[in-house]
Design an enzyme around this catalytic site. Structure first.
Site, PDB file in Angstrom:
ATOM      1  CD  GLU A 102      22.965  62.045  25.538  1.00 43.06           C
ATOM      2  OE1 GLU A 102      23.097  62.945  26.384  1.00 43.06           O
ATOM      3  OE2 GLU A 102      23.869  61.715  24.748  1.00 43.06           O
ATOM      4  CG  HIS A 131      31.613  54.353  26.783  1.00 39.89           C
ATOM      5  ND1 HIS A 131      32.007  54.942  27.964  1.00 39.89           N
ATOM      6  CD2 HIS A 131      31.391  55.378  25.917  1.00 39.89           C
ATOM      7  CE1 HIS A 131      32.046  56.252  27.810  1.00 39.89           C
ATOM      8  NE2 HIS A 131      31.676  56.544  26.585  1.00 39.89           N
TER       9      HIS A 131
END
Ligand SMILES: Cc1ncc(C[n+]2csc(CCOP(=O)(O)OP(=O)(O)O)c2C)c(N)n1
Ligand SMILES: [Mg+2]
Lengths: 458, 352
Positions: A191, A260
């Site tokens: 990322e 998450h």
């Protein structure tokens, strides 16, 4: 011409120092770069180098002198063969040299300008015969990208699993087939790196859409989103824009627990230089994603996994582009203002329905954009209802709701009949167990309770 | 002796550097410059040196604030690389950026005025020393975050490839930066996608006060691309000819579509990390040795004189011209107006 050597500032905070040692004596020849003296600052002993060259004609401050103010002449350098007059400066700080304290705006009484008001464009007018079709948020997002990629060859999509796999949540379905691998690019799971590459490509003039599988993973990339994308226009004095969209699933999904399931709304809404969007309906998702792609600024686009599969009516219009920064009154009412965004809208609308059955008419505002935040629409509503409840799944501290409640208390204080109130997710990392997870998220029941409380109904 | 002084004395980085510089630049094999190139390099490097000395002085007088990182000692790196590229190629680097901007042809007045925080500075006084940009000069900053320029530079190269032009991006970073994770993420994608980017690691042996031996498990940074199959080489970054020769090769390769390349420039900064760094982590002898034996400007100067390509008078003339440019820039930067208060809220977003 003789040149004075001034007592230098050797740190951002130094005001005076000790002239610890001269390393040259009068009559010596000095070259630029030669170390001529040692100075003790508040932090360290530093060497002073000559900038000009010539003969050290006179030492004005003896070594060992303490408390020598910055910008006091400490020596005189003469050019080769030049005589220095005896009335050389006496060692008082030079006023004429204009150190920043004399010129810097910090000390000037200039009033700070007010931040400009944000005006969003109006909602587009649809001709009355525009048809709509039901589609999922997922399809709406895909269509928005596909339409914009057809329209502008500089738009491309990059991210993990966006191409061959068709998107981890199937949002980019069909895009690889239509646009090929030059424009739909699978990245490695890095990322920080691919976000930086996307930002670099945007600085170079392309219009990347960077998909994060979920915003939780964008924490590795937040440096480039904020430091490289959001701040560059300002740091470059308006020269270098960064037309880029960062998008992906945000907030709680289902049973995926703490790492998450975080909502980043407040994190990004905090940052000047970004625009932040968090749509609820498919129609807003499409119109705002198209607007985000066309926008010349970095835009953070917060989607929601649970909403991906939900269907809404979307106008059949290739130019369905909505204004960023404009909230929508999703339901009109006169008794209490309920403000929410993204999935929070589902509970809020459900609560409004329940409340209507009890004779409480709630006005529901869907923020859609979190930065700029459409406070005028909220204030307008509060002036009518005199009550406000904000609803979101995020944590309560420094949240979007906190910001709205503070603004309402400041700007509509006289109109309030009850304290501005927040409904939020619980102030805990998201738990896994089904019962605990349900307790950590707001419910329509909580929203209705909060609305009843501010209406002083039971 | 304090522990740190003891360490500085013990590590004696100077010895290693010298041997690396000497082996890397077995300079007899370095192609010579012609008279015009030597003179050009001399003038360019001198401009950077004098500009930086002046910036240091203005900092001392309080005209420049905050962090100010000088490039003195490293001039040959940007000068040689600039001689290896063409118009349209992009540059991006870290906060130690004054030299890169001057060599890219940016106006010394505009750079100095940014250092003093004035409206006519390149960033209108909003960026300062560490954050400057010029779309015109293809200079993409000026980035204050260690490591950020590497993926960003790879992204500029991505844009070149996407557009199908033959431009190449020079992405500069330091030896300290070379340990950042994002650097390796960028290396991986640059090779995977065959991006036209040259990674120029300016190995000046220190990241602030940490010498490369104390921060890096392997110190041959030119080999940091091995896992990604990116070739690299060590270059004597104190010899402008060696820099240009290596740059020519790497740039040609990237332009032909052969992908990224790493040039580890062995160089040295004479001054502290930033203006307030007393540089106690290294010995005076180490600095002195680099200055007296490897100075990039002195090398060119000596060659110009030895080979009769220029005489003292000609060089004096160049010195004078450069000093005049720098004085004018300094004068300008001290007197130019500060930004209007109304600028506080401009340039945050572009008009849609
Ligand atoms: C991510 C990050 N961490 C720390 C810093 C503070 N910092 C600024 S420069 C620097 C040293 C970098 O050294 P190097 O990469 O060798 O470059 P040089 O200064 O030698 O040119 C550090 C630690 C920073 N700017 N960014
Ligand atoms: Mg370094």
């Amino acid at each position: 011409m003789a040149t004075e050597i001034l007592m230098p500032a050797l740190s951002p905070t130094m005001e005076e120092g000790k002239l610890a040692k001269w390393l040259v004596k009068e009559g010596d020849n000095v070259q630029s770069g030669d170390v001529i003296a040692e100075i003790e600052t508040d932090k360290a002993t530093m060497e002073v180098e000559a900038v000009d060259e010539g003969t050290l004609a006179k030492i004005l401050i003896e070594e060992g002198t303490e408390g020598v103010k910055v910008n006091t002449p400490i020596a005189v350098i003469a050019e080769e063969g030049e005589e220095v007059s005896a009335e050389a400066p006496s060692g008082a700080p030079v006023e004429a040299a204009a150190p920043p304290s004399a010129t810097a705006p910090v000390s000037s009484p200039e009033p700070a300008p007010a931040a400009p008001a944000v005006m969003a464009a109006a909602e587009p007018e649809l001709s009355p015969n525009t048809e709509s079709a039901s589609m999922t948020v997922r399809e709406a997002l895909r269509d928005a990208m596909a339409e914009e990629m057809r329209r502008d060859g500089d738009v491309f999509l990059m991210g993990e699993e966006v191409a061959q796999y068709q998107g981890a949540y199937k949002v980019s379905q069909g895009l690889l087939d239509e646009f090929g691998e030059r424009r739909v690019i699978d990245t490695p799971i890095t990322e920080h790196g691919f976000c930086g590459i996307g930002v670099g490509a945007a600085l170079g003039g392309l219009k990347p859409i960077v998909e994060f599988m979920t915003w939780n993973f964008a924490m590795q990339a937040i440096d480039h989103i904020i430091n490289s994308a959001a701040k560059t226009l300002y740091m470059s004095g308006g020269q270098m824009g960064c037309p880029i969209v960062f998008r992906g699933a945000n907030g709680a999904a289902a049973r995926v627990a703490a790492q998450h399931s975080q909502c980043y709304s407040a994190w990004y809404a905090h940052v000047p230089g970004l625009k932040v969007i968090a749509p609820y309906t498919a129609s807003d998702a499409k119109g705002l994603l198209k607007a985000a792609i066309r926008d010349p600024n970095p835009v953070v686009f917060l989607e929601n996994e649970i909403l991906y599969g939900q269907s809404f009516d979307v106008p059949k219009d290739d130019d369905w582009v909505l204004p960023i920064g404009k909230a929508k009154v999703a339901r009109e009412g006169s008794d209490v203002t309920l403000v929410s965004f993204s999935r929070g809208m589902a509970y809020t609308l459900e609560a409004a329905e329940v409340l209507a059955g009890e004779g409480i008419e709630a006005e529901v505002i869907d923020l859609r954009s979190l930065r700029p935040l459409d406070m005028p629409t909220i204030i307008e509503s509060v002036k009518k209802t005199n009550r406000i409840v904000t609803v979101e799944e995020a944590w309560p501290v420094c949240s979007i709701g906190s910001e709205i409640c503070a603004s309402v208390a400041r700007d509509a204080f006289d109109f309030l009949d009850a304290p501005p109130t927040q409904v939020t997710g619980a102030d805990v990392p998201m738990p896994y167990a089904a019962n605990l997870e349900a307790l950590a998220l707001p419910t329509a029941g909580q929203v209705a309770d909060a609305a009843r409380a501010v209406c002083y109904a039971k | 002796m304090t522990v740190s002084e003891e360490h500085a004395a013990k590590t004696q980085v100077g010895e290693d550097i010298m041997s690396i510089v000497e082996t890397a630049g077995s300079n007899s094999s370095v192609p010579d410059f012609n008279a015009e190139q030597e003179r050009h390099a001399y003038r360019e490097m001198l401009l950077i040196r004098r500009f930086e000395e002046k910036a240091g002085q203005l900092y001392g007088m309080g005209f420049i604030g905050g962090f100010c990182h000088l490039y003195i000692g490293q001039e040959a790196v940007v000068t040689g690389m600039q001689m290896a590229i063409k118009k349209g190629d992009q540059l991006i680097t870290t906060y130690r950026d004054h030299g890169h901007m001057l060599s890219a042809g940016m106006d010394p007045k505009g750079v100095m005025a940014e250092l003093t925080g004035r409206a006519s500075g390149y960033s209108h006084g909003k960026g300062g020393s560490m954050h400057m940009f010029s779309v015109e000069a293809n200079f993409y900053g000026g980035h204050g975050i260690v490591g950020a320029s590497t993926p960003l530079g790879s992204g500029l190269a991505f844009a070149n490839k996407y557009r199908g032009n033959d431009n190449v991006c020079l992405s500069y970073f330091g030896d300290g930066s070379a340990n950042q994770g994002q650097v390796y993420e960028a290396f991986n994608m640059a090779k995977l996608w065959s991006l036209p980017v040259i990674y120029i690691i300016e190995n000046n042996k220190y990241a602030m006060g940490t010498s490369i031996d104390r921060s890096s498990s392997t110190t041959d940074l030119s080999q940091r691309g091995v896992s990604f199959d990116i070739p690299g080489e060590q270059v004597d970054g104190m010899d402008v000819r060696a820099v240009k020769a290596a740059g020519d090769k790497a740039v040609a390769r990237a332009r032909e579509g052969k992908g990224p390349y790493i040039l580890e420039m062995l160089t040295y900064r004479y001054r502290g990390h930033s203006m307030s760094d007393p540089a106690k982590y290294r010995t005076k002898e180490e600095v002195q040795k680099m200055r007296s034996e490897h100075d990039p400007i002195e090398q060119v100067r000596a060659r110009l004189l030895d080979k009769g390509l220029a005489d003292e008078d000609e060089l004096k003339l160049i010195d004078k011209e450069v000093r005049a440019i720098v004085s004018e820039a300094a004068e300008y930067a001290q007197n130019a107006p500060e930004p209007e208060a109304s600028e506080l809220y401009t340039d945050i977003l572009k008009e849609s």
